[in-house]
Design an enzyme around this catalytic site. Structure first.
Site, short mmCIF file in Angstrom:
data_model
loop_
_atom_site.label_atom_id
_atom_site.label_comp_id
_atom_site.label_asym_id
_atom_site.label_seq_id
_atom_site.Cartn_x
_atom_site.Cartn_y
_atom_site.Cartn_z
N ARG A 78 0.85 -1.19 0.00
CA ARG A 78 0.00 0.00 0.00
C ARG A 78 0.89 1.24 0.00
O ARG A 78 1.68 1.44 0.91
CB ARG A 78 -0.89 -0.01 1.25
CG ARG A 78 -1.70 1.24 1.40
CD ARG A 78 -2.56 1.26 2.66
NE ARG A 78 -3.22 2.54 2.72
CZ ARG A 78 -3.26 3.34 3.78
NH1 ARG A 78 -2.76 2.96 4.93
NH2 ARG A 78 -3.85 4.50 3.71
N HIS A 122 -3.25 10.87 0.94
CA HIS A 122 -2.72 10.67 2.29
C HIS A 122 -2.16 12.01 2.77
O HIS A 122 -0.96 12.16 2.98
CB HIS A 122 -1.66 9.56 2.28
CG HIS A 122 -1.35 8.97 3.62
ND1 HIS A 122 -1.47 7.62 3.92
CD2 HIS A 122 -0.90 9.53 4.76
CE1 HIS A 122 -1.10 7.38 5.16
NE2 HIS A 122 -0.74 8.54 5.70
N GLU A 167 -7.51 8.23 6.54
CA GLU A 167 -7.75 8.89 7.83
C GLU A 167 -8.24 10.33 7.67
O GLU A 167 -7.56 11.29 8.05
CB GLU A 167 -6.48 8.87 8.68
CG GLU A 167 -5.95 7.48 8.96
CD GLU A 167 -4.75 7.49 9.91
OE1 GLU A 167 -4.34 8.57 10.37
OE2 GLU A 167 -4.23 6.40 10.21
N ASN A 295 -7.37 1.69 10.23
CA ASN A 295 -6.04 1.81 10.83
C ASN A 295 -6.22 1.79 12.34
O ASN A 295 -6.99 2.58 12.88
CB ASN A 295 -5.38 3.14 10.43
CG ASN A 295 -5.08 3.20 8.95
OD1 ASN A 295 -5.19 2.21 8.22
ND2 ASN A 295 -4.70 4.38 8.48
N TYR A 297 -4.15 1.63 16.18
CA TYR A 297 -2.88 1.68 16.94
C TYR A 297 -3.08 1.49 18.43
O TYR A 297 -2.35 0.75 19.07
CB TYR A 297 -2.16 3.01 16.70
CG TYR A 297 -1.62 3.11 15.29
CD1 TYR A 297 -0.36 2.62 14.98
CD2 TYR A 297 -2.38 3.67 14.27
CE1 TYR A 297 0.14 2.67 13.69
CE2 TYR A 297 -1.89 3.73 12.97
CZ TYR A 297 -0.64 3.22 12.69
OH TYR A 297 -0.16 3.27 11.40
N GLU A 366 -3.44 -0.21 8.27
CA GLU A 366 -2.24 0.16 9.06
C GLU A 366 -2.36 -0.43 10.45
O GLU A 366 -3.43 -0.39 11.07
CB GLU A 366 -2.12 1.68 9.23
CG GLU A 366 -1.72 2.44 8.01
CD GLU A 366 -1.63 3.94 8.26
OE1 GLU A 366 -1.38 4.36 9.42
OE2 GLU A 366 -1.81 4.68 7.29
O1 IFM Z 1 2.42 7.76 10.20
C1 IFM Z 1 1.04 7.74 10.36
C2 IFM Z 1 0.34 7.50 9.05
O2 IFM Z 1 0.69 8.46 8.10
C3 IFM Z 1 -1.15 7.55 9.23
N1 IFM Z 1 -1.58 6.69 10.30
C4 IFM Z 1 -0.88 6.75 11.55
C5 IFM Z 1 0.62 6.65 11.32
C6 IFM Z 1 1.37 6.70 12.66
O3 IFM Z 1 1.09 7.88 13.34
#
Ligand code: IFM
Length: 459
Positions: A78, A122, A167, A295, A297, A366
Protein backbone atom coordinates in the site's frame (compact mmCIF):
# COMPACT_ATOMS: atom_id res chain seq x y z
CA UNK A 1 5.59 -22.17 14.02
CA UNK A 2 3.09 -22.28 16.83
CA UNK A 3 3.89 -18.69 17.85
CA UNK A 4 2.22 -17.32 14.73
CA UNK A 5 -1.50 -16.59 14.66
CA UNK A 6 -3.11 -18.61 11.86
CA UNK A 7 -5.11 -16.86 9.12
CA UNK A 8 -7.40 -18.29 6.47
CA UNK A 9 -6.13 -19.06 2.95
CA UNK A 10 -6.22 -16.00 0.71
CA UNK A 11 -5.72 -13.59 3.61
CA UNK A 12 -3.63 -10.65 2.33
CA UNK A 13 -0.43 -9.71 4.15
CA UNK A 14 0.99 -6.34 3.22
CA UNK A 15 3.06 -3.35 4.20
CA UNK A 16 2.14 0.33 3.92
CA UNK A 17 3.75 3.73 3.38
CA UNK A 18 2.66 7.21 2.26
CA UNK A 19 4.08 9.59 -0.34
CA UNK A 20 5.17 12.60 1.71
CA UNK A 21 6.57 10.39 4.44
CA UNK A 22 9.01 8.52 2.19
CA UNK A 23 9.40 9.97 -1.31
CA UNK A 24 11.52 13.10 -0.95
CA UNK A 25 12.33 14.70 -4.34
CA UNK A 26 9.81 17.40 -3.57
CA UNK A 27 10.97 19.77 -6.29
CA UNK A 28 11.69 17.24 -9.01
CA UNK A 29 10.02 16.37 -12.29
CA UNK A 30 7.27 18.94 -12.07
CA UNK A 31 5.89 18.15 -8.62
CA UNK A 32 4.03 21.15 -7.21
CA UNK A 33 4.14 22.17 -3.54
CA UNK A 34 1.72 20.53 -1.13
CA UNK A 35 0.38 21.78 2.18
CA UNK A 36 2.94 19.59 3.95
CA UNK A 37 5.82 21.33 2.18
CA UNK A 38 4.47 24.65 3.38
CA UNK A 39 3.72 23.43 6.89
CA UNK A 40 7.00 21.63 7.48
CA UNK A 41 8.97 24.63 6.20
CA UNK A 42 7.17 26.98 8.59
CA UNK A 43 9.41 27.51 11.63
CA UNK A 44 8.15 25.82 14.77
CA UNK A 45 5.68 23.50 13.09
CA UNK A 46 7.59 20.20 13.12
CA UNK A 47 9.92 18.76 15.74
CA UNK A 48 13.50 19.70 14.93
CA UNK A 49 12.27 21.60 11.86
CA UNK A 50 12.18 18.29 9.97
CA UNK A 51 10.72 18.29 6.46
CA UNK A 52 9.93 15.68 3.81
CA UNK A 53 12.41 17.21 1.33
CA UNK A 54 14.54 14.07 1.24
CA UNK A 55 12.70 11.67 3.57
CA UNK A 56 13.72 8.11 2.56
CA UNK A 57 14.48 9.21 -1.00
CA UNK A 58 12.08 6.52 -2.15
CA UNK A 59 11.45 8.49 -5.34
CA UNK A 60 14.93 7.48 -6.50
CA UNK A 61 15.39 4.30 -4.47
CA UNK A 62 12.06 2.60 -5.12
CA UNK A 63 13.70 -0.39 -6.92
CA UNK A 64 15.59 -1.20 -3.71
CA UNK A 65 12.39 -0.85 -1.67
CA UNK A 66 10.46 -3.11 -4.03
CA UNK A 67 13.26 -5.71 -3.71
CA UNK A 68 12.90 -5.51 0.09
CA UNK A 69 9.15 -6.01 -0.27
CA UNK A 70 9.71 -9.01 -2.52
CA UNK A 71 12.10 -10.60 -0.01
CA UNK A 72 9.63 -9.87 2.76
CA UNK A 73 7.12 -11.96 0.84
CA UNK A 74 4.11 -9.63 1.11
CA UNK A 75 1.09 -10.16 -1.11
CA UNK A 76 0.36 -6.45 -1.39
CA UNK A 77 2.02 -3.05 -0.96
CA UNK A 78 0.00 0.00 0.00
CA UNK A 79 1.50 3.30 -1.15
CA UNK A 80 -0.02 6.71 -1.70
CA UNK A 81 0.04 9.00 -4.70
CA UNK A 82 1.16 12.61 -4.29
CA UNK A 83 -1.60 14.56 -6.02
CA UNK A 84 0.77 17.48 -6.76
CA UNK A 85 3.07 15.16 -8.73
CA UNK A 86 0.14 14.46 -11.06
CA UNK A 87 -1.34 17.95 -11.17
CA UNK A 88 1.07 20.51 -9.75
CA UNK A 89 -1.76 22.84 -8.78
CA UNK A 90 -4.38 20.18 -8.07
CA UNK A 91 -6.28 20.81 -11.31
CA UNK A 92 -5.66 21.29 -15.00
CA UNK A 93 -2.70 19.90 -16.90
CA UNK A 94 -1.47 16.40 -16.10
CA UNK A 95 2.25 15.98 -15.45
CA UNK A 96 3.49 12.99 -17.49
CA UNK A 97 6.59 12.59 -15.30
CA UNK A 98 4.46 12.20 -12.20
CA UNK A 99 2.31 9.56 -13.88
CA UNK A 100 5.43 7.84 -15.09
CA UNK A 101 6.87 7.52 -11.59
CA UNK A 102 3.80 5.69 -10.24
CA UNK A 103 3.53 3.64 -13.41
CA UNK A 104 7.12 2.42 -12.98
CA UNK A 105 6.51 1.69 -9.30
CA UNK A 106 3.37 -0.32 -10.12
CA UNK A 107 5.11 -2.27 -12.88
CA UNK A 108 8.02 -3.17 -10.66
CA UNK A 109 5.64 -4.34 -7.93
CA UNK A 110 3.77 -6.52 -10.41
CA UNK A 111 7.04 -7.96 -11.70
CA UNK A 112 7.91 -8.84 -8.10
CA UNK A 113 4.56 -10.62 -7.71
CA UNK A 114 3.15 -7.96 -5.36
CA UNK A 115 -0.34 -6.48 -5.74
CA UNK A 116 -0.30 -2.67 -5.61
CA UNK A 117 -2.85 -0.97 -3.34
CA UNK A 118 -3.01 2.77 -4.05
CA UNK A 119 -4.18 5.47 -1.67
CA UNK A 120 -5.25 8.56 -3.58
CA UNK A 121 -4.97 11.02 -0.72
CA UNK A 122 -2.72 10.67 2.29
CA UNK A 123 -2.83 14.32 3.44
CA UNK A 124 -0.59 16.08 0.88
CA UNK A 125 -3.09 18.46 -0.68
CA UNK A 126 -1.70 20.63 -3.50
CA UNK A 127 -0.98 24.03 -1.92
CA UNK A 128 -2.76 25.80 -4.79
CA UNK A 129 -6.04 24.17 -3.70
CA UNK A 130 -5.47 25.16 -0.08
CA UNK A 131 -4.96 28.72 -1.27
CA UNK A 132 -8.49 28.56 -2.69
CA UNK A 133 -9.98 27.28 0.59
CA UNK A 134 -8.70 23.70 0.83
CA UNK A 135 -11.13 21.14 2.18
CA UNK A 136 -13.30 23.91 3.62
CA UNK A 137 -14.72 24.38 0.12
CA UNK A 138 -16.63 22.01 -2.12
CA UNK A 139 -14.45 22.77 -5.12
CA UNK A 140 -11.63 20.69 -3.61
CA UNK A 141 -13.90 17.64 -3.47
CA UNK A 142 -14.74 18.10 -7.14
CA UNK A 143 -11.08 18.45 -8.12
CA UNK A 144 -10.35 15.31 -6.13
CA UNK A 145 -12.86 13.40 -8.24
CA UNK A 146 -11.15 14.63 -11.44
CA UNK A 147 -7.69 13.68 -10.19
CA UNK A 148 -9.01 10.23 -9.22
CA UNK A 149 -10.38 9.75 -12.74
CA UNK A 150 -6.91 10.53 -14.15
CA UNK A 151 -5.26 7.98 -11.89
CA UNK A 152 -7.90 5.31 -12.48
CA UNK A 153 -7.56 5.76 -16.23
CA UNK A 154 -3.78 5.35 -16.10
CA UNK A 155 -3.37 2.69 -13.46
CA UNK A 156 -6.81 1.11 -13.10
CA UNK A 157 -5.86 -1.91 -15.18
CA UNK A 158 -2.81 -2.65 -13.02
CA UNK A 159 -3.85 -1.59 -9.50
CA UNK A 160 -6.57 -3.83 -8.09
CA UNK A 161 -7.19 -2.09 -4.74
CA UNK A 162 -7.89 1.65 -4.39
CA UNK A 163 -8.27 3.68 -1.21
CA UNK A 164 -9.82 7.10 -1.71
CA UNK A 165 -8.79 8.86 1.51
CA UNK A 166 -6.50 7.94 4.35
CA UNK A 167 -7.75 8.89 7.83
CA UNK A 168 -9.93 11.88 6.94
CA UNK A 169 -10.21 12.60 10.68
CA UNK A 170 -6.61 13.78 10.62
CA UNK A 171 -7.11 15.86 7.47
CA UNK A 172 -10.19 17.61 8.83
CA UNK A 173 -9.59 17.85 12.55
CA UNK A 174 -5.82 17.82 13.04
CA UNK A 175 -5.53 20.02 9.95
CA UNK A 176 -8.33 22.56 10.46
CA UNK A 177 -9.10 22.37 14.17
CA UNK A 178 -6.21 21.29 16.36
CA UNK A 179 -3.71 22.77 13.90
CA UNK A 180 -1.12 20.07 14.53
CA UNK A 181 -1.21 18.95 10.90
CA UNK A 182 -1.09 20.92 7.66
CA UNK A 183 -2.49 23.43 6.91
CA UNK A 184 -2.31 24.20 10.63
CA UNK A 185 -5.67 25.99 10.94
CA UNK A 186 -7.54 26.28 14.25
CA UNK A 187 -11.17 26.68 13.35
CA UNK A 188 -14.47 25.29 14.53
CA UNK A 189 -16.90 25.33 11.67
CA UNK A 190 -14.16 25.20 9.01
CA UNK A 191 -13.11 21.80 10.30
CA UNK A 192 -16.68 20.49 10.13
CA UNK A 193 -16.96 21.78 6.57
CA UNK A 194 -13.65 20.07 5.77
CA UNK A 195 -14.93 16.78 7.19
CA UNK A 196 -18.03 16.98 5.02
CA UNK A 197 -16.15 17.95 1.86
CA UNK A 198 -13.68 15.09 2.39
CA UNK A 199 -16.66 12.73 2.41
CA UNK A 200 -18.07 14.36 -0.72
CA UNK A 201 -14.62 14.00 -2.31
CA UNK A 202 -14.67 10.32 -1.39
CA UNK A 203 -18.04 10.01 -3.15
CA UNK A 204 -16.74 11.67 -6.33
CA UNK A 205 -13.67 9.42 -6.22
CA UNK A 206 -15.85 6.32 -5.85
CA UNK A 207 -17.80 7.43 -8.95
CA UNK A 208 -14.54 7.80 -10.89
CA UNK A 209 -13.18 4.43 -9.73
CA UNK A 210 -16.45 2.69 -10.63
CA UNK A 211 -16.48 4.34 -14.05
CA UNK A 212 -12.97 2.97 -14.65
CA UNK A 213 -14.06 -0.49 -13.50
CA UNK A 214 -11.36 -1.03 -10.86
CA UNK A 215 -11.55 -4.28 -8.91
CA UNK A 216 -11.88 -2.93 -5.35
CA UNK A 217 -12.55 0.54 -3.98
CA UNK A 218 -12.95 1.79 -0.41
CA UNK A 219 -11.79 4.31 2.19
CA UNK A 220 -9.47 4.07 5.19
CA UNK A 221 -10.58 5.39 8.58
CA UNK A 222 -8.69 5.66 11.84
CA UNK A 223 -11.52 4.72 14.15
CA UNK A 224 -10.97 5.09 17.87
CA UNK A 225 -11.78 2.84 20.75
CA UNK A 226 -12.86 5.45 23.32
CA UNK A 227 -12.83 4.17 26.89
CA UNK A 228 -14.35 6.26 29.74
CA UNK A 229 -11.92 7.25 32.48
CA UNK A 230 -14.66 6.70 35.09
CA UNK A 231 -18.32 5.73 35.08
CA UNK A 232 -19.36 9.32 35.98
CA UNK A 233 -22.14 10.89 33.89
CA UNK A 234 -19.72 13.55 32.69
CA UNK A 235 -17.14 11.06 31.44
CA UNK A 236 -19.78 8.86 29.81
CA UNK A 237 -21.19 11.91 28.01
CA UNK A 238 -17.65 12.78 26.94
CA UNK A 239 -17.30 9.32 25.38
CA UNK A 240 -20.50 9.89 23.37
CA UNK A 241 -19.01 13.12 22.03
CA UNK A 242 -15.65 11.48 21.36
CA UNK A 243 -17.34 8.65 19.46
CA UNK A 244 -19.19 11.25 17.39
CA UNK A 245 -16.08 13.39 16.78
CA UNK A 246 -13.85 10.48 15.84
CA UNK A 247 -16.00 7.67 14.50
CA UNK A 248 -19.66 8.41 13.77
CA UNK A 249 -18.88 11.53 11.74
CA UNK A 250 -17.47 9.07 9.16
CA UNK A 251 -19.20 5.75 9.68
CA UNK A 252 -22.75 7.10 9.83
CA UNK A 253 -22.70 8.87 6.43
CA UNK A 254 -20.56 6.16 4.79
CA UNK A 255 -22.25 3.03 6.11
CA UNK A 256 -25.74 4.17 7.10
CA UNK A 257 -26.37 7.11 4.75
CA UNK A 258 -27.20 9.51 7.61
CA UNK A 259 -25.50 12.08 9.82
CA UNK A 260 -24.79 11.12 13.45
CA UNK A 261 -27.86 11.37 15.71
CA UNK A 262 -25.55 12.75 18.41
CA UNK A 263 -24.11 15.58 16.30
CA UNK A 264 -26.19 18.36 17.84
CA UNK A 265 -25.31 17.44 21.41
CA UNK A 266 -21.67 17.22 20.29
CA UNK A 267 -21.28 20.32 18.15
CA UNK A 268 -24.30 22.47 18.97
CA UNK A 269 -24.68 25.61 16.86
CA UNK A 270 -21.53 24.81 14.87
CA UNK A 271 -23.40 22.03 13.11
CA UNK A 272 -26.98 23.30 13.28
CA UNK A 273 -25.87 26.55 11.63
CA UNK A 274 -23.96 24.88 8.83
CA UNK A 275 -24.69 25.49 5.14
CA UNK A 276 -22.16 23.21 3.50
CA UNK A 277 -24.38 20.14 3.13
CA UNK A 278 -26.42 19.71 -0.01
CA UNK A 279 -29.22 17.46 -1.08
CA UNK A 280 -27.85 14.32 -2.68
CA UNK A 281 -24.61 14.38 -0.69
CA UNK A 282 -25.52 11.44 1.52
CA UNK A 283 -26.41 9.32 -1.49
CA UNK A 284 -23.06 10.10 -3.09
CA UNK A 285 -21.16 9.42 0.13
CA UNK A 286 -22.90 6.20 1.09
CA UNK A 287 -22.52 4.31 -2.17
CA UNK A 288 -21.40 0.72 -1.54
CA UNK A 289 -17.71 0.06 -1.03
CA UNK A 290 -15.85 -3.19 -1.63
CA UNK A 291 -13.98 -2.88 1.64
CA UNK A 292 -13.48 -0.60 4.61
CA UNK A 293 -9.88 0.12 5.53
CA UNK A 294 -9.22 0.51 9.24
CA UNK A 295 -6.04 1.81 10.83
CA UNK A 296 -5.64 0.82 14.46
CA UNK A 297 -2.88 1.68 16.94
CA UNK A 298 -4.23 2.15 20.48
CA UNK A 299 -7.27 2.88 22.66
CA UNK A 300 -7.94 6.30 24.15
CA UNK A 301 -9.16 6.94 27.67
CA UNK A 302 -11.60 9.82 27.67
CA UNK A 303 -12.48 12.17 30.52
CA UNK A 304 -14.70 15.26 30.40
CA UNK A 305 -12.75 18.48 30.11
CA UNK A 306 -15.29 21.33 30.28
CA UNK A 307 -12.63 24.01 29.88
CA UNK A 308 -11.97 22.80 26.34
CA UNK A 309 -15.64 22.96 25.39
CA UNK A 310 -15.34 26.74 25.49
CA UNK A 311 -13.02 26.70 22.49
CA UNK A 312 -14.93 26.08 19.24
CA UNK A 313 -11.78 25.02 17.41
CA UNK A 314 -11.03 22.28 19.87
CA UNK A 315 -14.68 21.45 20.49
CA UNK A 316 -15.19 20.07 16.99
CA UNK A 317 -12.22 17.73 17.21
CA UNK A 318 -12.06 16.75 20.82
CA UNK A 319 -13.46 18.60 23.74
CA UNK A 320 -12.37 15.76 25.95
CA UNK A 321 -9.15 15.14 27.75
CA UNK A 322 -7.13 12.26 26.44
CA UNK A 323 -6.09 10.54 29.63
CA UNK A 324 -3.72 8.18 27.92
CA UNK A 325 -1.71 7.83 31.10
CA UNK A 326 -4.71 6.02 32.52
CA UNK A 327 -3.30 2.69 31.48
CA UNK A 328 -0.71 2.65 34.27
CA UNK A 329 0.11 -1.03 33.96
CA UNK A 330 0.60 -1.40 30.24
CA UNK A 331 3.65 -0.71 28.15
CA UNK A 332 3.68 2.50 26.11
CA UNK A 333 5.28 2.80 22.68
CA UNK A 334 7.64 5.63 21.72
CA UNK A 335 4.48 7.62 20.86
CA UNK A 336 3.41 7.15 24.49
CA UNK A 337 0.53 5.07 23.17
CA UNK A 338 -0.66 2.27 25.48
CA UNK A 339 -0.33 -1.23 24.06
CA UNK A 340 -3.76 -2.84 24.52
CA UNK A 341 -4.35 -5.48 21.84
CA UNK A 342 -7.78 -6.49 23.23
CA UNK A 343 -9.12 -3.08 22.35
CA UNK A 344 -8.34 -3.85 18.68
CA UNK A 345 -10.65 -6.87 18.95
CA UNK A 346 -13.28 -4.74 20.71
CA UNK A 347 -13.15 -1.97 18.11
CA UNK A 348 -13.82 -4.43 15.29
CA UNK A 349 -16.50 -6.47 17.04
CA UNK A 350 -18.39 -3.35 18.18
CA UNK A 351 -18.27 -2.02 14.61
CA UNK A 352 -19.73 -5.26 13.36
CA UNK A 353 -22.45 -5.21 16.03
CA UNK A 354 -23.30 -1.62 15.11
CA UNK A 355 -23.46 -1.97 11.32
CA UNK A 356 -24.11 -5.68 10.75
CA UNK A 357 -24.34 -6.52 7.06
CA UNK A 358 -23.78 -2.87 6.12
CA UNK A 359 -20.15 -3.29 7.18
CA UNK A 360 -18.16 -4.29 4.09
CA UNK A 361 -15.21 -6.68 4.35
CA UNK A 362 -12.42 -5.04 6.31
CA UNK A 363 -8.76 -4.52 5.48
CA UNK A 364 -6.50 -3.41 8.30
CA UNK A 365 -4.62 -0.85 6.24
CA UNK A 366 -2.24 0.16 9.06
CA UNK A 367 -1.09 -1.28 12.36
CA UNK A 368 2.32 -1.07 13.98
CA UNK A 369 4.36 0.74 16.59
CA UNK A 370 7.05 3.37 16.97
CA UNK A 371 9.79 2.11 19.25
CA UNK A 372 13.13 3.32 20.57
CA UNK A 373 15.14 1.26 18.09
CA UNK A 374 18.87 1.37 17.92
CA UNK A 375 21.41 -0.38 15.79
CA UNK A 376 23.90 -2.73 17.45
CA UNK A 377 27.60 -2.65 16.67
CA UNK A 378 27.14 -5.63 14.36
CA UNK A 379 24.53 -3.72 12.35
CA UNK A 380 21.45 -5.56 13.62
CA UNK A 381 18.30 -3.96 15.04
CA UNK A 382 16.68 -6.10 17.75
CA UNK A 383 13.23 -4.51 18.02
CA UNK A 384 11.68 -7.08 20.32
CA UNK A 385 8.97 -4.64 21.48
CA UNK A 386 7.74 -4.16 17.92
CA UNK A 387 7.71 -7.93 17.31
CA UNK A 388 5.63 -8.38 20.45
CA UNK A 389 3.28 -5.57 19.39
CA UNK A 390 2.74 -7.14 15.97
CA UNK A 391 2.33 -10.65 17.35
CA UNK A 392 -0.27 -9.65 19.95
CA UNK A 393 -2.18 -7.39 17.57
CA UNK A 394 -2.36 -10.05 14.88
CA UNK A 395 -3.69 -12.45 17.53
CA UNK A 396 -6.26 -9.80 18.54
CA UNK A 397 -7.25 -9.41 14.90
CA UNK A 398 -7.66 -13.17 14.59
CA UNK A 399 -9.92 -13.08 17.69
CA UNK A 400 -12.15 -10.49 16.00
CA UNK A 401 -12.37 -12.69 12.92
CA UNK A 402 -13.32 -15.65 15.11
CA UNK A 403 -16.06 -13.44 16.56
CA UNK A 404 -17.51 -12.91 13.07
CA UNK A 405 -15.77 -9.86 11.60
CA UNK A 406 -14.91 -10.40 7.94
CA UNK A 407 -11.28 -9.23 7.72
CA UNK A 408 -9.48 -9.86 4.44
CA UNK A 409 -6.05 -8.33 4.93
CA UNK A 410 -3.47 -6.69 7.17
CA UNK A 411 -0.85 -4.07 6.25
CA UNK A 412 1.94 -3.37 8.70
CA UNK A 413 2.78 0.29 9.29
CA UNK A 414 5.34 0.84 8.13
CA UNK A 415 7.70 -0.70 5.64
CA UNK A 416 10.32 1.98 6.36
CA UNK A 417 11.16 4.38 9.15
CA UNK A 418 9.86 7.67 7.80
CA UNK A 419 8.73 11.27 8.35
CA UNK A 420 6.20 11.03 11.17
CA UNK A 421 4.49 14.31 10.31
CA UNK A 422 4.76 16.98 13.01
CA UNK A 423 6.97 14.63 15.03
CA UNK A 424 9.59 14.47 12.29
CA UNK A 425 12.07 11.63 12.00
CA UNK A 426 12.51 10.90 15.70
CA UNK A 427 9.62 8.40 15.79
CA UNK A 428 10.52 5.19 14.00
CA UNK A 429 7.62 2.99 12.84
CA UNK A 430 9.52 0.95 10.24
CA UNK A 431 10.23 -2.76 10.12
CA UNK A 432 13.22 -1.54 8.09
CA UNK A 433 15.58 0.98 9.64
CA UNK A 434 16.54 3.99 7.57
CA UNK A 435 19.80 5.76 8.32
CA UNK A 436 18.85 9.34 7.51
CA UNK A 437 22.46 10.32 6.80
CA UNK A 438 23.29 7.57 4.33
CA UNK A 439 19.70 6.51 3.47
CA UNK A 440 20.84 2.92 3.95
CA UNK A 441 18.04 0.43 4.68
CA UNK A 442 18.51 -2.28 7.33
CA UNK A 443 15.79 -4.87 7.96
CA UNK A 444 15.00 -5.12 11.68
CA UNK A 445 14.12 -8.29 13.61
CA UNK A 446 10.44 -7.40 13.08
CA UNK A 447 10.98 -7.63 9.30
CA UNK A 448 12.40 -11.16 9.74
CA UNK A 449 9.54 -12.09 12.06
CA UNK A 450 6.91 -10.85 9.61
CA UNK A 451 8.72 -12.62 6.78
CA UNK A 452 8.55 -15.90 8.72
CA UNK A 453 4.90 -15.38 9.59
CA UNK A 454 4.03 -14.88 5.92
CA UNK A 455 6.11 -17.94 4.91
CA UNK A 456 4.41 -20.04 7.62
CA UNK A 457 1.01 -18.81 6.41
CA UNK A 458 1.83 -19.84 2.83
CA UNK A 459 3.10 -23.24 3.96
O1 IFM B 1 2.42 7.76 10.20
C1 IFM B 1 1.04 7.74 10.36
C2 IFM B 1 0.34 7.50 9.05
O2 IFM B 1 0.69 8.46 8.10
C3 IFM B 1 -1.15 7.55 9.23
N1 IFM B 1 -1.58 6.69 10.30
C4 IFM B 1 -0.88 6.75 11.55
C5 IFM B 1 0.62 6.65 11.32
C6 IFM B 1 1.37 6.70 12.66
O3 IFM B 1 1.09 7.88 13.34
Amino acid sequence: MSDFPVFPPGFVFGAATASYQIEGAVREDGRGPSIWDTYSHTPGRTDGGDTGDVACDHYHRYPEDVALLRDLGVDSYRFSIAWSRIQAEGSGAVNPKGLDFYSRLVDSLLEAGIEPAATLYHWDLPQALEDRGGWRVRETAERFGEYTAIMAEHLGDRVPRWITLNEPWCSAFLGYSVGRHAPGAQEGRGALAAAHHLLVGHGHAMDALRAAGVREAGITLNLDRNVPATESDADLAAVVRADTQHNLVWTEPLLAGRYPATEEETWGELITGQDFRREGDLKLISQPMDFLGINYYRPIVIAAAPHREADPALRVATDNRYAEGNYPDVRKTAMNWPVVPESFTDLLTVLKQTYGDALPPVHITENGSAEYDSMDADGSVHDADRVEYLRTHLAALRAAMDAGVDVRGYYVWSLLDNFEWALGYAKRFGIIRVDYDTLERTPKDSYRWYQQLIAAHRA
